[in-house]
Design a protein around this motif. Structure first.
Motif, PDB file in Angstrom:
ATOM      1  N   MET A  20      -2.820  -0.748 -15.866  1.00 12.12           N
ATOM      2  CA  MET A  20      -2.188  -1.693 -14.949  1.00 12.12           C
ATOM      3  C   MET A  20      -2.846  -1.659 -13.571  1.00 12.12           C
ATOM      4  O   MET A  20      -2.968  -2.694 -12.906  1.00 12.12           O
ATOM      5  N   LEU A  21      -3.300  -0.489 -13.134  1.00 12.84           N
ATOM      6  CA  LEU A  21      -3.993  -0.377 -11.851  1.00 12.84           C
ATOM      7  C   LEU A  21      -5.250  -1.242 -11.848  1.00 12.84           C
ATOM      8  O   LEU A  21      -5.499  -1.996 -10.902  1.00 12.84           O
ATOM      9  N   HIS A  22      -6.027  -1.136 -12.896  1.00 10.53           N
ATOM     10  CA  HIS A  22      -7.280  -1.892 -12.957  1.00 10.53           C
ATOM     11  C   HIS A  22      -7.030  -3.378 -13.217  1.00 10.53           C
ATOM     12  O   HIS A  22      -7.808  -4.227 -12.754  1.00 10.53           O
ATOM     13  N   SER A  23      -5.955  -3.694 -13.926  1.00 10.50           N
ATOM     14  CA  SER A  23      -5.583  -5.101 -14.108  1.00 10.50           C
ATOM     15  C   SER A  23      -5.171  -5.701 -12.763  1.00 10.50           C
ATOM     16  O   SER A  23      -5.511  -6.848 -12.449  1.00 10.50           O
ATOM     17  N   GLU A  25      -6.203  -4.593  -9.833  1.00 13.66           N
ATOM     18  CA  GLU A  25      -7.411  -4.662  -9.012  1.00 13.66           C
ATOM     19  C   GLU A  25      -8.174  -5.959  -9.288  1.00 13.66           C
ATOM     20  O   GLU A  25      -8.671  -6.608  -8.360  1.00 13.66           O
ATOM     21  N   ARG A  26      -8.230  -6.335 -10.552  1.00 11.12           N
ATOM     22  CA  ARG A  26      -8.984  -7.546 -10.918  1.00 11.12           C
ATOM     23  C   ARG A  26      -8.248  -8.835 -10.550  1.00 11.12           C
ATOM     24  O   ARG A  26      -8.844  -9.775 -10.038  1.00 11.12           O
ATOM     25  N   SER A  27      -6.941  -8.876 -10.845  1.00 11.18           N
ATOM     26  CA  SER A  27      -6.206 -10.136 -10.716  1.00 11.18           C
ATOM     27  C   SER A  27      -5.413 -10.272  -9.416  1.00 11.18           C
ATOM     28  O   SER A  27      -5.119 -11.386  -8.989  1.00 11.18           O
ATOM     29  N   GLU A  31       2.730  -8.768 -10.907  1.00  8.94           N
ATOM     30  CA  GLU A  31       3.314  -8.253 -12.152  1.00  8.94           C
ATOM     31  C   GLU A  31       2.616  -6.974 -12.609  1.00  8.94           C
ATOM     32  O   GLU A  31       3.264  -6.060 -13.153  1.00  8.94           O
ATOM     33  N   TYR A  32       1.308  -6.885 -12.380  1.00  8.18           N
ATOM     34  CA  TYR A  32       0.568  -5.685 -12.771  1.00  8.18           C
ATOM     35  C   TYR A  32       0.889  -4.511 -11.843  1.00  8.18           C
ATOM     36  O   TYR A  32       0.986  -3.366 -12.283  1.00  8.18           O
ATOM     37  N   LEU A  33       1.057  -4.819 -10.558  1.00  7.79           N
ATOM     38  CA  LEU A  33       1.452  -3.766  -9.617  1.00  7.79           C
ATOM     39  C   LEU A  33       2.833  -3.232  -9.995  1.00  7.79           C
ATOM     40  O   LEU A  33       3.065  -2.011  -9.979  1.00  7.79           O
ATOM     41  N   HIS A  34       3.731  -4.135 -10.344  1.00  4.04           N
ATOM     42  CA  HIS A  34       5.088  -3.734 -10.730  1.00  4.04           C
ATOM     43  C   HIS A  34       5.053  -2.821 -11.953  1.00  4.04           C
ATOM     44  O   HIS A  34       5.731  -1.788 -11.988  1.00  4.04           O
ATOM     45  N   GLU A  35       4.255  -3.181 -12.949  1.00  2.00           N
ATOM     46  CA  GLU A  35       4.139  -2.361 -14.160  1.00  2.00           C
ATOM     47  C   GLU A  35       3.508  -1.001 -13.853  1.00  2.00           C
ATOM     48  O   GLU A  35       3.903   0.022 -14.419  1.00  2.00           O
ATOM     49  N   PHE A  36       2.542  -0.992 -12.957  1.00  2.00           N
ATOM     50  CA  PHE A  36       1.908   0.256 -12.525  1.00  2.00           C
ATOM     51  C   PHE A  36       2.946   1.176 -11.887  1.00  2.00           C
ATOM     52  O   PHE A  36       3.027   2.374 -12.201  1.00  2.00           O
ATOM     53  N   LYS A  91       3.513 -19.804   2.971  1.00  6.05           N
ATOM     54  CA  LYS A  91       2.081 -19.788   3.270  1.00  6.05           C
ATOM     55  C   LYS A  91       1.754 -18.620   4.196  1.00  6.05           C
ATOM     56  O   LYS A  91       0.742 -17.919   4.016  1.00  6.05           O
ATOM     57  N   GLN A  92       2.610 -18.386   5.171  1.00 11.78           N
ATOM     58  CA  GLN A  92       2.419 -17.286   6.114  1.00 11.78           C
ATOM     59  C   GLN A  92       2.550 -15.938   5.402  1.00 11.78           C
ATOM     60  O   GLN A  92       1.746 -15.020   5.623  1.00 11.78           O
ATOM     61  N   LEU A  93       3.555 -15.816   4.539  1.00 11.08           N
ATOM     62  CA  LEU A  93       3.766 -14.573   3.799  1.00 11.08           C
ATOM     63  C   LEU A  93       2.615 -14.290   2.832  1.00 11.08           C
ATOM     64  O   LEU A  93       2.214 -13.138   2.652  1.00 11.08           O
ATOM     65  N   SER A  94       2.098 -15.334   2.228  1.00 10.01           N
ATOM     66  CA  SER A  94       0.966 -15.172   1.315  1.00 10.01           C
ATOM     67  C   SER A  94      -0.270 -14.665   2.049  1.00 10.01           C
ATOM     68  O   SER A  94      -1.033 -13.847   1.519  1.00 10.01           O
ATOM     69  N   LYS A  95      -0.447 -15.136   3.281  1.00 13.92           N
ATOM     70  CA  LYS A  95      -1.580 -14.675   4.091  1.00 13.92           C
ATOM     71  C   LYS A  95      -1.400 -13.200   4.454  1.00 13.92           C
ATOM     72  O   LYS A  95      -2.370 -12.420   4.409  1.00 13.92           O
ATOM     73  N   ILE A  96      -0.185 -12.815   4.807  1.00  6.99           N
ATOM     74  CA  ILE A  96       0.097 -11.413   5.132  1.00  6.99           C
ATOM     75  C   ILE A  96      -0.129 -10.540   3.912  1.00  6.99           C
ATOM     76  O   ILE A  96      -0.705  -9.449   3.998  1.00  6.99           O
ATOM     77  N   ARG A  97       0.313 -11.019   2.750  1.00  8.57           N
ATOM     78  CA  ARG A  97       0.110 -10.267   1.508  1.00  8.57           C
ATOM     79  C   ARG A  97      -1.374 -10.063   1.234  1.00  8.57           C
ATOM     80  O   ARG A  97      -1.819  -8.973   0.854  1.00  8.57           O
ATOM     81  N   LYS A  98      -2.157 -11.103   1.435  1.00  6.58           N
ATOM     82  CA  LYS A  98      -3.593 -11.030   1.191  1.00  6.58           C
ATOM     83  C   LYS A  98      -4.249  -9.990   2.090  1.00  6.58           C
ATOM     84  O   LYS A  98      -5.081  -9.182   1.638  1.00  6.58           O
ATOM     85  N   ASN A  99      -3.871  -9.988   3.366  1.00  8.92           N
ATOM     86  CA  ASN A  99      -4.451  -9.034   4.313  1.00  8.92           C
ATOM     87  C   ASN A  99      -3.988  -7.599   4.029  1.00  8.92           C
ATOM     88  O   ASN A  99      -4.773  -6.653   4.126  1.00  8.92           O
ATOM     89  N   THR A 100      -2.711  -7.470   3.683  1.00  7.84           N
ATOM     90  CA  THR A 100      -2.174  -6.143   3.354  1.00  7.84           C
ATOM     91  C   THR A 100      -2.855  -5.592   2.113  1.00  7.84           C
ATOM     92  O   THR A 100      -3.201  -4.407   2.035  1.00  7.84           O
ATOM     93  N   LEU A 101      -3.049  -6.462   1.145  1.00  9.28           N
ATOM     94  CA  LEU A 101      -3.697  -6.069  -0.105  1.00  9.28           C
ATOM     95  C   LEU A 101      -5.153  -5.672   0.122  1.00  9.28           C
ATOM     96  O   LEU A 101      -5.651  -4.701  -0.461  1.00  9.28           O
ATOM     97  N   LYS A 102      -5.818  -6.387   1.002  1.00  6.56           N
ATOM     98  CA  LYS A 102      -7.210  -6.086   1.307  1.00  6.56           C
ATOM     99  C   LYS A 102      -7.352  -4.689   1.901  1.00  6.56           C
ATOM    100  O   LYS A 102      -8.299  -3.955   1.581  1.00  6.56           O
ATOM    101  N   ASN A 103      -6.409  -4.312   2.754  1.00  5.04           N
ATOM    102  CA  ASN A 103      -6.447  -2.992   3.373  1.00  5.04           C
ATOM    103  C   ASN A 103      -6.088  -1.877   2.404  1.00  5.04           C
ATOM    104  O   ASN A 103      -6.557  -0.744   2.537  1.00  5.04           O
ATOM    105  N   LEU A 104      -5.233  -2.196   1.424  1.00  9.44           N
ATOM    106  CA  LEU A 104      -4.788  -1.185   0.470  1.00  9.44           C
ATOM    107  C   LEU A 104      -5.744  -1.014  -0.695  1.00  9.44           C
ATOM    108  O   LEU A 104      -6.180   0.107  -1.005  1.00  9.44           O
ATOM    109  N   LEU A 105      -6.051  -2.115  -1.354  1.00 12.60           N
ATOM    110  CA  LEU A 105      -6.748  -2.061  -2.640  1.00 12.60           C
ATOM    111  C   LEU A 105      -8.260  -1.973  -2.457  1.00 12.60           C
ATOM    112  O   LEU A 105      -9.014  -2.847  -2.891  1.00 12.60           O
ATOM    113  N   THR A 106      -8.709  -0.901  -1.840  1.00 13.73           N
ATOM    114  CA  THR A 106     -10.134  -0.678  -1.650  1.00 13.73           C
ATOM    115  C   THR A 106     -10.716   0.031  -2.873  1.00 13.73           C
ATOM    116  O   THR A 106      -9.967   0.634  -3.664  1.00 13.73           O
TER     117      THR A 106
END
Length: 253
Positions: A20-23, A25-27, A31-36, A91-106
């Motif tokens: 689920m971690l690698h799924s 990372e790719r997508s 839902e994959y984060l939740h399963e992880f 739209k604003q929340l999606s942008k925050i999610r994208k930036n938060t994810l970028k910082n986390l999922l290195t």
């Protein structure tokens, strides 16, 4: 035999968590984060219930799960909002999610987490677990009764953190009973459903609190009328949940 069943169950959850971690990372799909997170929560629960004196759940993996909390909280908030009613906010929340994810999922985060999962997998695989069915059943039943005892003694104005901690305890009980049930050690469907019910009831306050805190942060940086209206609405909902969560307590099974 029961030790082998527990070992196989834990190893499968570790394998699933890695997948689920690698799924994710790719997508980047929630839902994959939740399963992880669920897989790691199950492993942690069973480790604490059955292996506290032998193989403790690694602290670095606890930190890994905690690091993903903001993404999960954002996903829950986004899913709760109507796309037609809150288009700009989404739209604003999606942008925050994208930036938060970028910082986390290195790449480093994924590599380190994969290493931790593999390390714990090997440790469990190489450990001879001396457990019998009666002990496994008794451990979960004792924990469940402890949860019920705490629930009965809660004050009507109990703080969200207190409810959240009890929610986690019921979740531990649920995962313990799910292992016993799926492994054929002890039929537990009725108790599992009650644990799920308690999770939902106790968790509603914490989920609402998380949403209010996110909206407050957004409003401070972008005080729009849309956000103000939603924040007021969610704050009222949170107060109502606080007032009613323990007023009509679920009966024991």
């Amino acid at each position: 035999m029961e030790a082998n069943l527990l070992t196989r169950y834990l190893l499968y959850q570790l394998y699933h968590a890695r997948l689920m971690l690698h799924s994710f990372e790719r997508s980047k799909k929630g839902e994959y984060l939740h399963e992880f997170r669920i897989a790691l929560r199950q492993i942690r629960s069973l480790s604490e219930l059955f292996l506290a004196d032998t193989i403790q759940f690694p602290e670095p993996l606890k930190a890994t799960v905690k690091a993903t909390n903001p993404i999960r909280e954002l996903d829950v908030l986004i899913d709760s909002l109507s796309s037609s009613e809150y288009k700009k906010l989404l739209k604003q929340l999606s942008k925050i999610r994208k930036n938060t994810l970028k910082n986390l999922l290195t790449p480093e985060f994924v590599k380190e987490t994969s290493y931790l999962l593999d390390e714990y997998y090997n440790l469990i695989d190489q450990t001879d677990l001396q457990l019998i069915s009666e002990i496994l059943i008794q451990k979960v039943l004792t924990h469940y009764q402890h949860c019920l005892s705490i629930y009965k003694s809660l004050e009507k104005d109990a703080k969200p953190k207190t409810l959240h901690r009890l929610r986690i305890k019921f979740k531990d009980a649920r995962y313990g009973f799910e292992f016993l049930d799926v492994s054929g050690i002890h039929k537990s469907q009725k108790i599992i459903q009650h644990c799920k019910q308690m999770q939902t009831s106790l968790g509603a306050v914490q989920d609402a609190l998380n949403q209010v805190e996110w909206l407050e942060k957004l409003y401070l940086s972008n005080p729009t009328s849309e956000l103000k209206e939603l924040l007021q609405k969610q704050t009222k909902a949170l107060k109502k949940l606080k007032d009613t969560t323990l007023s009509d307590r679920s009966p024991e099974i």
